[in-house]
Design a protein around this motif. Structure first.
Motif, PDB file in Angstrom:
ATOM      1  N   ARG A 100     -12.214  -4.855 -20.417  1.00  0.00           N
ATOM      2  CA  ARG A 100     -11.589  -3.632 -19.924  1.00  0.00           C
ATOM      3  C   ARG A 100     -10.808  -3.965 -18.657  1.00  0.00           C
ATOM      4  O   ARG A 100     -11.335  -4.582 -17.733  1.00  0.00           O
ATOM      5  N   VAL A 101      -9.558  -3.544 -18.654  1.00  0.00           N
ATOM      6  CA  VAL A 101      -8.630  -3.943 -17.591  1.00  0.00           C
ATOM      7  C   VAL A 101      -8.038  -2.705 -16.934  1.00  0.00           C
ATOM      8  O   VAL A 101      -7.515  -1.813 -17.615  1.00  0.00           O
ATOM      9  N   ALA A 102      -8.105  -2.672 -15.607  1.00  0.00           N
ATOM     10  CA  ALA A 102      -7.418  -1.639 -14.835  1.00  0.00           C
ATOM     11  C   ALA A 102      -6.288  -2.300 -14.052  1.00  0.00           C
ATOM     12  O   ALA A 102      -6.530  -3.232 -13.279  1.00  0.00           O
ATOM     13  N   ILE A 103      -5.055  -1.839 -14.287  1.00  0.00           N
ATOM     14  CA  ILE A 103      -3.899  -2.301 -13.517  1.00  0.00           C
ATOM     15  C   ILE A 103      -3.711  -1.330 -12.350  1.00  0.00           C
ATOM     16  O   ILE A 103      -3.517  -0.131 -12.569  1.00  0.00           O
ATOM     17  N   ARG A 145      -3.471   4.490 -21.394  1.00  0.00           N
ATOM     18  CA  ARG A 145      -4.045   5.482 -20.481  1.00  0.00           C
ATOM     19  C   ARG A 145      -3.456   5.302 -19.090  1.00  0.00           C
ATOM     20  O   ARG A 145      -3.255   4.176 -18.639  1.00  0.00           O
ATOM     21  N   LEU A 146      -3.216   6.403 -18.431  1.00  0.00           N
ATOM     22  CA  LEU A 146      -2.701   6.357 -17.066  1.00  0.00           C
ATOM     23  C   LEU A 146      -3.433   7.398 -16.228  1.00  0.00           C
ATOM     24  O   LEU A 146      -3.568   8.557 -16.645  1.00  0.00           O
ATOM     25  N   LEU A 206      -6.491  -5.803 -12.003  1.00  0.00           N
ATOM     26  CA  LEU A 206      -5.223  -6.486 -11.772  1.00  0.00           C
ATOM     27  C   LEU A 206      -4.401  -5.682 -10.776  1.00  0.00           C
ATOM     28  O   LEU A 206      -4.358  -4.454 -10.841  1.00  0.00           O
ATOM     29  N   SER A 207      -3.721  -6.382  -9.887  1.00  0.00           N
ATOM     30  CA  SER A 207      -2.877  -5.749  -8.876  1.00  0.00           C
ATOM     31  C   SER A 207      -1.428  -6.141  -9.089  1.00  0.00           C
ATOM     32  O   SER A 207      -1.119  -7.309  -9.336  1.00  0.00           O
ATOM     33  N   THR A 208      -0.533  -5.156  -9.012  1.00  0.00           N
ATOM     34  CA  THR A 208       0.888  -5.443  -8.953  1.00  0.00           C
ATOM     35  C   THR A 208       1.553  -4.385  -8.085  1.00  0.00           C
ATOM     36  O   THR A 208       0.879  -3.525  -7.513  1.00  0.00           O
ATOM     37  N   VAL A 252      -6.057   0.452 -18.770  1.00  0.00           N
ATOM     38  CA  VAL A 252      -5.731   1.684 -18.069  1.00  0.00           C
ATOM     39  C   VAL A 252      -4.860   1.332 -16.870  1.00  0.00           C
ATOM     40  O   VAL A 252      -5.117   0.350 -16.174  1.00  0.00           O
ATOM     41  N   VAL A 253      -3.812   2.102 -16.657  1.00  0.00           N
ATOM     42  CA  VAL A 253      -2.924   1.920 -15.512  1.00  0.00           C
ATOM     43  C   VAL A 253      -3.289   2.954 -14.459  1.00  0.00           C
ATOM     44  O   VAL A 253      -3.384   4.150 -14.756  1.00  0.00           O
ATOM     45  N   CYS A 254      -3.492   2.493 -13.229  1.00  0.00           N
ATOM     46  CA  CYS A 254      -3.919   3.357 -12.127  1.00  0.00           C
ATOM     47  C   CYS A 254      -2.862   3.322 -11.027  1.00  0.00           C
ATOM     48  O   CYS A 254      -2.679   2.291 -10.366  1.00  0.00           O
TER      49      CYS A 254
END
Length: 349
Positions: A8-11, A66-67, A108-110, A40-42
């Protein structure tokens, strides 16, 4: 019956008045290859007043991922660490809501002005199978053709390749790269939590956290296959950030000074010797040899080793960072580095 393991990945993306960047950013996340990950994008809106939050809400229903979003109060002066910390907290909280035993959780951070490559998520997942933290490769495709800062960046990339050739790490193999920017960082979620997260500071929160991870004994991988394109804008949100560096470089007409590659090579060799000695200080000859090179007593070396979580943290304690007095003009340094690359058979970066 055991449930299958889920990745499970949260960006996590801090946004501050970057409405013009959001269409390309949201589209880039749609292009991600993610066959084996729950994504999921946060988005964390840092007191934005440019309509960016409303734009995202209007597009949310059409997105194929998902956002979630949240807002924090605007401060007069932007603090990159504050916003990035809040974005990561949003990601961690979102993952926690649907946690199951055995889940692999990644943060993950961008940045809002960055465009991850289509395999960025997948490449980050693969990198974190062999490491605790991954620093991705940050490109600037819109850099001017004669961009001096890109030339300096390229020099540091070549120097890092020499370092990892002379002082290899299994989890961070050559060619590696030196970037530790928040535009592409990935963490195992439990590691990020153990580190305490990004500091609430104006800038350089990314470098500080990656350095802390290395000092704590975590495996940090600088992976050229984890790619993000970011802008070469010269007016940014953070004081002393990349935009300020680019603007200062463009206004300077002198050849930049960089680290002397011979001085760097001597340091890399000492790092390699120190790393190799970490588990062998009970051997008198090994301990004496390192004591001679580090100007420490054998007893002091053994005491320091006992305080260190890994060979990398031991190296960080014993081998000092380079000094500005050890610099050369960039063109001279490039010529000498080319000779060292040939002599040590450095892989092509």
């Amino acid at each position: 019956m055991n449930c299958p393991t889920r990745t499970r990945v949260a960006i996590c993306v801090p946004v501050r008045d970057e409405r013009e960047c959001l269409p390309a950013l949201l589209d880039a996340f749609s292009r991600q290859h993610r066959p084996h990950a729950d994504l999921v994008v946060c988005l964390l809106f840092d007191g934005c007043d440019d309509g960016g939050h409303a734009y995202v809400q209007a597009r949310k229903a059409e997105l194929d991922y998902r956002l979630v979003s949240a807002r924090i109060e605007r401060l007069a002066a932007a603090r990159a660490g504050r916003a990035r910390r809040a974005a990561m907290a949003l990601g961690a909280e979102t993952l926690a809501r649907d946690r199951q035993p055995g889940d692999i959780e990644l943060l993950l951070s961008t940045d809002a002005d960055s465009i991850p490559a289509a395999d960025w998520v997948d490449a980050s997942i693969r990198a974190l199978e062999h490491a605790d933290v991954v620093a991705g490769y940050i490109e600037r495709p819109d850099a001017p053709p004669m961009d001096m800062h890109r030339r300096v960046e390229r020099y540091w990339e070549r120097l890092r390749c020499l370092q990892r050739t002379v002082d290899p790490l299994d989890h961070d193999p050559a060619p590696s790269h030196p970037s530790q920017g928040g535009a592409s960082l990935g963490f195992r979620a439990n590691v990020y939590a153990a580190l305490g997260g990004f500091d609430d500071i104006a800038t350089h929160e990314d470098v500080r956290l990656v350095t802390a991870a290395r000092a704590a004994g975590y495996r940090v991988r600088h992976d050229r296959g984890v790619r993000v394109a970011t802008s070469s804008r010269v007016h940014g949100r953070a004081v002393d950030g990349l935009a300020d560096t680019l603007r200062a470089r463009q206004s300077c007409h002198n050849m930049p000074a960089v680290q002397n590659p011979d001085t760097a090579l001597a340091r890399y060799r000492l790092c390699a010797q120190t790393r190799a000695a970490f588990d062998g200080l009970d051997d008198a000859a090994t301990a004496r040899a390192l004591a001679e090179h580090s100007n420490r007593s054998v007893d002091e070396l053994r005491a320091i080793a006992g305080e260190c979580a890994s060979a990398e943290s031991f190296v960080m304690r014993l081998v000092p960072d380079p000094k500005n007095s050890e610099e050369l003009a960039l063109d001279t340094a490039e010529q000498r580095l080319a000779q060292l690359e040939t002599a040590h058979a450095c892989p092509t970066a």
